[in-house]
Motif scaffolding. Structure first.
Motif, PDB file in Angstrom:
ATOM      1  N   LEU A 123       0.848  -1.187   0.000  1.00 64.05           N
ATOM      2  CA  LEU A 123       0.000   0.000   0.000  1.00 64.05           C
ATOM      3  C   LEU A 123       0.887   1.241   0.000  1.00 64.05           C
ATOM      4  N   VAL A 124       0.715   2.089  -0.991  1.00 64.30           N
ATOM      5  CA  VAL A 124       1.543   3.296  -1.108  1.00 64.30           C
ATOM      6  C   VAL A 124       0.674   4.485  -1.472  1.00 64.30           C
ATOM      7  N   ASP A 125       1.160   5.688  -1.131  1.00 64.54           N
ATOM      8  CA  ASP A 125       0.421   6.886  -1.517  1.00 64.54           C
ATOM      9  C   ASP A 125       0.800   7.300  -2.935  1.00 64.54           C
ATOM     10  N   SER A 126       0.252   8.407  -3.380  1.00 61.98           N
ATOM     11  CA  SER A 126       0.393   8.794  -4.791  1.00 61.98           C
ATOM     12  C   SER A 126       1.832   9.111  -5.179  1.00 61.98           C
ATOM     13  N   TRP A 127       2.685   9.453  -4.204  1.00 63.05           N
ATOM     14  CA  TRP A 127       4.071   9.793  -4.532  1.00 63.05           C
ATOM     15  C   TRP A 127       4.822   8.570  -5.040  1.00 63.05           C
ATOM     16  N   PHE A 128       4.462   7.371  -4.549  1.00 65.62           N
ATOM     17  CA  PHE A 128       5.218   6.163  -4.869  1.00 65.62           C
ATOM     18  C   PHE A 128       4.566   5.308  -5.948  1.00 65.62           C
ATOM     19  N   THR A 129       3.331   5.591  -6.316  1.00 65.40           N
ATOM     20  CA  THR A 129       2.670   4.783  -7.342  1.00 65.40           C
ATOM     21  C   THR A 129       3.253   5.131  -8.708  1.00 65.40           C
ATOM     22  N   CYS A 130       4.038   4.229  -9.255  1.00 65.32           N
ATOM     23  CA  CYS A 130       4.701   4.469 -10.538  1.00 65.32           C
ATOM     24  C   CYS A 130       4.957   3.125 -11.224  1.00 65.32           C
ATOM     25  N   SER A 131       5.344   3.184 -12.467  1.00 60.50           N
ATOM     26  CA  SER A 131       5.546   1.958 -13.248  1.00 60.50           C
ATOM     27  C   SER A 131       6.706   1.124 -12.715  1.00 60.50           C
ATOM     28  N   GLU A 132       7.782   1.777 -12.180  1.00 60.88           N
ATOM     29  CA  GLU A 132       8.927   1.025 -11.667  1.00 60.88           C
ATOM     30  C   GLU A 132       8.530   0.141 -10.494  1.00 60.88           C
ATOM     31  N   LEU A 133       7.777   0.702  -9.549  1.00 66.05           N
ATOM     32  CA  LEU A 133       7.360  -0.068  -8.383  1.00 66.05           C
ATOM     33  C   LEU A 133       6.326  -1.118  -8.772  1.00 66.05           C
ATOM     34  N   LEU A 134       5.455  -0.773  -9.714  1.00 71.23           N
ATOM     35  CA  LEU A 134       4.452  -1.726 -10.190  1.00 71.23           C
ATOM     36  C   LEU A 134       5.128  -2.941 -10.822  1.00 71.23           C
ATOM     37  N   LYS A 135       6.127  -2.708 -11.668  1.00 73.14           N
ATOM     38  CA  LYS A 135       6.850  -3.813 -12.313  1.00 73.14           C
ATOM     39  C   LYS A 135       7.539  -4.701 -11.280  1.00 73.14           C
ATOM     40  N   PHE A 136       8.112  -4.074 -10.260  1.00 67.12           N
ATOM     41  CA  PHE A 136       8.798  -4.857  -9.231  1.00 67.12           C
ATOM     42  C   PHE A 136       7.826  -5.754  -8.478  1.00 67.12           C
ATOM     43  N   VAL A 137       6.684  -5.213  -8.081  1.00 68.13           N
ATOM     44  CA  VAL A 137       5.734  -5.969  -7.261  1.00 68.13           C
ATOM     45  C   VAL A 137       5.145  -7.137  -8.045  1.00 68.13           C
ATOM     46  N   VAL A 138       4.710  -6.890  -9.273  1.00 64.84           N
ATOM     47  CA  VAL A 138       4.058  -7.966 -10.038  1.00 64.84           C
ATOM     48  C   VAL A 138       5.039  -9.047 -10.469  1.00 64.84           C
ATOM     49  N   SER A 139       6.328  -8.764 -10.426  1.00 64.85           N
ATOM     50  CA  SER A 139       7.322  -9.769 -10.822  1.00 64.85           C
ATOM     51  C   SER A 139       7.730 -10.682  -9.669  1.00 64.85           C
ATOM     52  N   ARG A 140       7.201 -10.431  -8.462  1.00 66.52           N
ATOM     53  CA  ARG A 140       7.524 -11.312  -7.332  1.00 66.52           C
ATOM     54  C   ARG A 140       6.810 -12.647  -7.500  1.00 66.52           C
ATOM     55  N   HIS A 141       7.440 -13.723  -7.025  1.00 65.41           N
ATOM     56  CA  HIS A 141       6.934 -15.070  -7.282  1.00 65.41           C
ATOM     57  C   HIS A 141       5.861 -15.512  -6.295  1.00 65.41           C
ATOM     58  N   PHE A 142       5.648 -14.775  -5.185  1.00 64.58           N
ATOM     59  CA  PHE A 142       4.702 -15.244  -4.171  1.00 64.58           C
ATOM     60  C   PHE A 142       3.325 -14.593  -4.287  1.00 64.58           C
ATOM     61  N   GLY A 143       3.055 -13.912  -5.401  1.00 68.11           N
ATOM     62  CA  GLY A 143       1.702 -13.453  -5.701  1.00 68.11           C
ATOM     63  C   GLY A 143       1.216 -12.248  -4.924  1.00 68.11           C
ATOM     64  N   CYS A 144       2.062 -11.227  -4.783  1.00 70.30           N
ATOM     65  CA  CYS A 144       1.639 -10.000  -4.103  1.00 70.30           C
ATOM     66  C   CYS A 144       1.141  -8.987  -5.132  1.00 70.30           C
ATOM     67  N   HIS A 145       0.468  -7.948  -4.636  1.00 74.50           N
ATOM     68  CA  HIS A 145      -0.114  -6.928  -5.515  1.00 74.50           C
ATOM     69  C   HIS A 145       0.154  -5.537  -4.963  1.00 74.50           C
ATOM     70  N   LEU A 146       0.048  -4.566  -5.845  1.00 73.16           N
ATOM     71  CA  LEU A 146       0.198  -3.160  -5.480  1.00 73.16           C
ATOM     72  C   LEU A 146      -1.173  -2.501  -5.413  1.00 73.16           C
ATOM     73  N   VAL A 147      -1.404  -1.734  -4.359  1.00 70.90           N
ATOM     74  CA  VAL A 147      -2.586  -0.876  -4.266  1.00 70.90           C
ATOM     75  C   VAL A 147      -2.085   0.510  -3.890  1.00 70.90           C
ATOM     76  N   GLY A 148      -2.228   1.460  -4.779  1.00 74.53           N
ATOM     77  CA  GLY A 148      -1.708   2.795  -4.518  1.00 74.53           C
ATOM     78  C   GLY A 148      -2.614   3.882  -5.057  1.00 74.53           C
ATOM     79  N   MET A 149      -2.613   5.004  -4.375  1.00 81.75           N
ATOM     80  CA  MET A 149      -3.350   6.161  -4.880  1.00 81.75           C
ATOM     81  C   MET A 149      -2.585   6.766  -6.048  1.00 81.75           C
ATOM     82  N   ILE A 150      -3.289   7.279  -7.024  1.00 80.92           N
ATOM     83  CA  ILE A 150      -2.641   7.919  -8.165  1.00 80.92           C
ATOM     84  C   ILE A 150      -3.004   9.396  -8.200  1.00 80.92           C
ATOM     85  N   LYS A 151      -2.139  10.174  -8.800  1.00 79.86           N
ATOM     86  CA  LYS A 151      -2.409  11.604  -8.958  1.00 79.86           C
ATOM     87  C   LYS A 151      -3.346  11.819 -10.141  1.00 79.86           C
ATOM     88  N   MET A 152      -4.233  12.749  -9.980  1.00 72.64           N
ATOM     89  CA  MET A 152      -5.127  13.109 -11.087  1.00 72.64           C
ATOM     90  C   MET A 152      -4.360  14.059 -12.006  1.00 72.64           C
TER      91      MET A 152
END
Length: 260
Positions: free
Chosen positions: A93-122
């Motif tokens: 869980l991250v706020d809008s400052w950290f929600t980005c493609s780099e962090l998204l790619k890292f999380v979805v590439s983990r082998h134990f099935g975790c997910h990203l939930v983050g606020m995005i900037k409008m």
């Protein structure tokens, strides 16, 4: 009535909904936009700063290298360290400052099935959707026109959802508005099975990190250290984090509610 030089502290918190534990932290500074006044300091202030030489083998040298490092890179480094130590999580869980493609790619590439939930900037970030390549404000306008906005009694917000892609990764975007005249906010998640209500409730757990900051500042004197040495500041925060984790563990085991 004058600003003083400080630093930003970034913490990684783990919670299962009952207590919370801190897994890591880093201190960051910003050089500023003016080359003649680094970090907003005058030449005399720079010359008067406390200095202490240290070898590259010392731990403080590694901490010092984080000071001007990218916060996104530091977050990923923190997560890698935690995962190596055996920590597993369902959602980051991250706020809008950290929600980005780099962090998204890292999380979805983990082998134990975790997910990203983050606020995005409008803002101006574009997402590939069935409505074309659009920004978040453009998407919510399109969803309003198509009648996709619905009111959720469970959370008391108007909501809308759309499937999208960010940097080629499939995500879901959820939009929320309090009342008819409120401002729209949005969440991004890599978990395509989530609904707006579940995503909202999951993300609300991120508030525990703010509670953790408040408790450490009020009760454990976080940020009150007057050490001039950077190593002293790191040591002070480390002791504060250790105290908090011990107290959190004790509270979990002693302050519980019976089934009755």
């Amino acid at each position: 009535m004058r600003p003083i030089l400080g630093f930003k502290a970034m913490f990684l918190c783990f919670t299962d909904g009952v207590p919370q534990f801190l897994l890591g932290f880093s201190l960051h500074g910003e050089k500023g936009k003016r080359s003649d006044r680094p970090q907003g300091l005058s030449r005399k202030q720079v010359e008067d700063r406390y200095r202490k030489d240290c070898s590259e083998d010392e731990h403080i040298a590694k901490r010092s290298s984080e000071y001007f490092a990218s916060k996104i890179e530091t977050v990923i480094s923190m997560l890698k360290r935690s995962i190596t130590e055996g920590v597993r999580f369902d959602y980051l869980l991250v706020d809008s400052w950290f929600t980005c493609s780099e962090l998204l790619k890292f999380v979805v590439s983990r082998h134990f099935g975790c997910h990203l939930v983050g606020m995005i900037k409008m803002g101006r970030t574009r997402y590939e959707t069935e409505h074309g390549s659009r920004t978040a404000p453009e998407l919510i306008r399109a969803l309003q026109k198509s009648g996709s906005v619905k009111y959720s009694r469970a959370i008391g917000y108007y909501t809308a959802a759309v499937s999208a892609k960010l940097s080629g990764i499939k995500v879901c975007l959820f939009f929320y508005r309090k009342g008819r005249n409120g401002n729209w906010n949005a969440l991004l998640t890599s978990d395509l099975k989530l609904y707006a209500k579940e995503a909202f409730r999951l993300y609300s757990r991120r508030w525990v990190i703010e509670v953790t900051h408040k408790e450490m500042k009020q009760n454990l004197r976080l940020g009150k250290s007057q050490c001039r040495d950077f190593a002293g500041q790191i040591a002070g925060i480390s002791l504060c984090v250790l105290q908090y984790n011990i107290l959190s563990y004790v509270k979990r085991n002693e302050s519980y509610e019976t089934v009755g």
